[in-house]
Design an enzyme around this catalytic site. Structure first.
Site, short mmCIF file in Angstrom:
data_model
loop_
_atom_site.label_atom_id
_atom_site.label_comp_id
_atom_site.label_asym_id
_atom_site.label_seq_id
_atom_site.Cartn_x
_atom_site.Cartn_y
_atom_site.Cartn_z
N SER A 455 0.82 -1.21 0.00
CA SER A 455 0.00 0.00 0.00
C SER A 455 0.85 1.26 0.00
O SER A 455 0.33 2.37 -0.19
CB SER A 455 -0.90 0.04 1.24
OG SER A 455 -0.12 0.10 2.42
N HIS A 476 -3.38 -3.69 -5.16
CA HIS A 476 -3.60 -3.26 -3.77
C HIS A 476 -5.05 -3.52 -3.39
O HIS A 476 -5.95 -2.77 -3.76
CB HIS A 476 -3.26 -1.78 -3.62
CG HIS A 476 -3.46 -1.27 -2.23
ND1 HIS A 476 -3.79 0.02 -1.95
CD2 HIS A 476 -3.41 -1.91 -1.02
CE1 HIS A 476 -3.94 0.18 -0.64
NE2 HIS A 476 -3.70 -0.98 -0.06
N GLU A 488 -6.59 -1.31 -6.39
CA GLU A 488 -5.75 -0.36 -7.13
C GLU A 488 -4.75 -1.16 -7.96
O GLU A 488 -3.96 -1.94 -7.41
CB GLU A 488 -5.04 0.59 -6.17
CG GLU A 488 -5.98 1.59 -5.50
CD GLU A 488 -5.29 2.48 -4.49
OE1 GLU A 488 -5.61 3.68 -4.46
OE2 GLU A 488 -4.43 1.99 -3.72
N ASN A 526 -4.53 6.14 -0.37
CA ASN A 526 -3.71 6.55 0.76
C ASN A 526 -3.09 7.93 0.55
O ASN A 526 -2.87 8.67 1.52
CB ASN A 526 -2.62 5.51 1.04
CG ASN A 526 -3.17 4.26 1.68
OD1 ASN A 526 -4.33 4.23 2.10
ND2 ASN A 526 -2.38 3.21 1.75
#
Length: 621
Positions: A455, A476, A488, A526
């Site tokens: 991540s 991800h 992702e 993130n």
């Protein structure tokens, strides 16, 4: 302060030094746009006499028509009787002259975010309202203190920030300057409660709590789009599916108004000088071109007609229509490599969740851990997870049995010799991942796609640990993997097109929504989420608001499923700090530097739920 301007509590409506706050029975609303009309509606429905004022006669008529339509819907839905509706409508009167506010206990201005215009409105109001009337500004970007300081009676001036759509949104921010009388704050706070809202009291700073956190996040999303790092659709889908938000950031910017967002950010930047608050150039470009979002019919997206999405259906503007940026509807990707068997490396929660996802989709799965016993425990965890799904009716016993039978636990990576896709889900440590990818390079057959679930670490560093970097890609997943719909898909500069197509096809088969992004820290979710969390911690660090008030503001004012401090304690403060350090190191922006408070809590071992203490106390699990 001049002795004549010292707050006299007895002059405020319905208040004395001995009495508690009493209702403000007559309220004038100046500015009958979308926000003013919504405020007028909730006031009238709560039994207040409402004086609606707008210099534009058409706006006044539109506000009255909107209230008629809203109350008619309420009657149809049996939320109001016809008699109650007539009473509500009788309590709302419209005017085009500010002198109509002469008898109001409280005046709320919600004119456009322009300081000169607001100052002019306040000057004219002060010439006509009673000396004991409270004046409230609906600004979320301009200085309440400045408006108060330049007024004749600064003790009666405060901020009253509602959220759109006003009838539905529960949060109200009550903003006092250093000059505001406590009795005025008490009166307005009680009014907000009488309206069925949840008020929080705050000091004066641009954006206050909800918008102060929200607009920084929106600005970063606009900058991400502008850099062409990801498409508008993928940015919005990532934040909806990865964070459970009701709208993506670019959709929300269009709803709020690109010009409004730019104004708020300019005010925030003027105070903070934080580059994260400097409006992304694309916001200025769209605003100058008149592409301000839904109200203009075009912003980041194009809409069927100008209008506001939360007004009645005939107001238009709620439906996105295709334009030049709309991706072609291609359906399930075709081509790529055949994938029948999947290897999952790891034995933790993420690894077992990913293995469950693939098994339930019909793939043969090899679940490898450091020792067969660990792998078998991970498979047992999957069995318990699927048993819960069967109990809840989300899965049949037959599908569960078939999925469990398709999972083969293994004690080493040698069992990956024949898999078509190998997915690592081990510790978030680059050296550990690189060692694992070197092993995969040796064990896996030619053509196997090698995927990392990292991540925050560079996918290219994992790829370069192999002799086949073209076969390496990021996948991800989000925890819990069986429930979360987002993946992702992270391409490096060396990832082959065929590998990218293969992974997108696999995502479709496991019923996950793939979003494409490049190989940089934080990817989409993130990179947008953790600066927002960090800024929330900074608010507490600066003693601006408490964790409880901030969580309340973001849940009620922003529609977030969890407040930032609830989320930090769930994710883990150490995990959050690690990701924030990676983001700061990659982008070198001072505004991304982790909050010292977060660093101190981690150093003290206060990591959130897993240690029993983070920003709050928790029962140890």
């Amino acid at each position: 302060m001049d002795p004549q301007s010292t707050p006299d509590l007895s002059t405020l409506p319905g208040l004395s030094t001995e009495a508690s706050a009493l209702p403000l029975s007559t309220v004038a609303v100046v500015g009958l746009g979308t926000m003013g009309t919504g405020i007028a509606e909730v006031l009238a429905r709560a039994g207040r006499e409402v004086i609606g004022i707008d210099t534009d006669e058409a706006a006044a008529r539109k506000a009255a028509a909107a209230l008629e339509a809203a109350t008619a819907r309420a009657v149809r839905r049996e939320r109001l009787t016809e008699r109650e509706r007539r009473d509500v409508l009788a309590r709302f009167r419209t005017f085009t002259d500010l002198r109509a506010a002469a008898d109001a206990d409280l005046v709320i201005e919600v004119v456009p975010e322009d300081y000169a215009l607001k100052r002019q409105v306040f000057d004219e109001l002060e010439a006509v309202v009673r000396p004991d009337a409270i004046l409230a500004t609906g600004t979320n970007a301009l200085s309440v203190t400045r408006l108060a300081a330049e007024s004749r009676r600064p003790e009666r001036v405060l901020g009253l920030h509602f959220f759109h759509p006003v009838p539905a949104m529960k949060l109200v921010e009550v903003v006092s300057s250093v000059l505001t009388a406590p009795a005025a704050v008490a009166a307005v706070t009680q009014l907000a409660r009488d309206l069925g809202k949840d008020p929080i009291g705050l000091g004066d700073r641009p954006g206050f709590v909800a918008d102060g956190l929200l607009f920084g996040y929106l600005n970063q999303a606009a900058a991400m789009y502008e850099s062409r790092y990801a498409t508008r659709e993928d940015i919005d889908a990532a934040m909806r599916l990865g964070c459970g938000l009701p709208m993506g950031p670019l959709e929300l910017l269009d709803l709020i108004g690109v010009d409004t967002a730019r104004t708020v950010l300019e005010a925030m930047y003027a105070e903070s000088h934080d580059r994260l608050h400097a409006p992304a150039p694309v916001l200025g470009q769209l605003a100058e071109a008149g592409l301000t979002g839904r109200k203009a019919g075009r912003g980041f997206y194009t809409y069927d007609a100008p209008g506001w999405g939360h007004l009645p259906a005939d107001a238009g503007g709620a439906t996105v229509v295709p334009d030049a940026e709309t991706p072609a509807a291609t359906g399930t990707p075709v081509g790529g490599r055949a994938v029948a068997a999947v290897g999952v490396a790891g034995s933790g929660t993420m690894a077992s969740g990913i293995a469950e996802v693939f098994a339930r989709a019909g793939y043969r799965v090899v679940l490898a851990a450091r020792g067969l016993e660990k792998a078998e425990r991970a498979k047992a965890r999957i069995g318990r997870s699927m048993a819960r799904s069967v109990e809840k009716g989300r899965l049949t016993a037959e599908v569960r049995d078939a999925a469990l039978a398709s999972i083969t636990p293994a004690g080493s990576l040698d069992a990956f010799a024949d898999v078509d896709l190998a997915v690592e889900a081990v510790a978030e440590d680059l050296a550990v991942k690189q060692e694992l990818f070197r092993a995969l390079d040796t064990v896996c057959k030619p053509g196997t796609v090698l995927a990392t679930t990292t991540s925050s670490l560079p996918v290219i560093a994992c790829a370069r640990a192999t002799s086949r970097p073209q076969d390496v890609i990021g996948m991800h997943f989000f925890n819990p993997a069986p429930a979360m719909k987002l993946v992702e898909v992270v391409r490096t500069v060396l990832t082959a097109d065929e590998v990218h197509t293969t992974v997108r096809s696999v995502c479709a088969k496991i019923r996950k929504h793939p979003v494409d992004c490049g190989d940089r820290a934080g990817f989409i979710v993130n990179a947008l989420l953790f600066p927002y969390l960090n800024n929330a911690v900074k608010m507490v660090e600066q003693h601006y608001a408490s964790p409880d008030d901030i969580d309340t503001a973001m849940k009620l004012g922003g529609g977030y499923p969890m407040g930032p401090f609830e989320l930090l304690d769930v994710v883990g403060l150490d995990v959050s700090l690690a990701i924030e350090k990676v983001l700061h190191a990659e982008f070198r922006d001072p505004g991304l530097a982790p909050s010292p408070l977060l660093e101190h809590l981690v150093a003290a071992g206060c990591l959130g739920r897993k240690t029993g203490r983070g920003f709050r106390e928790h029962a140890r699990r």
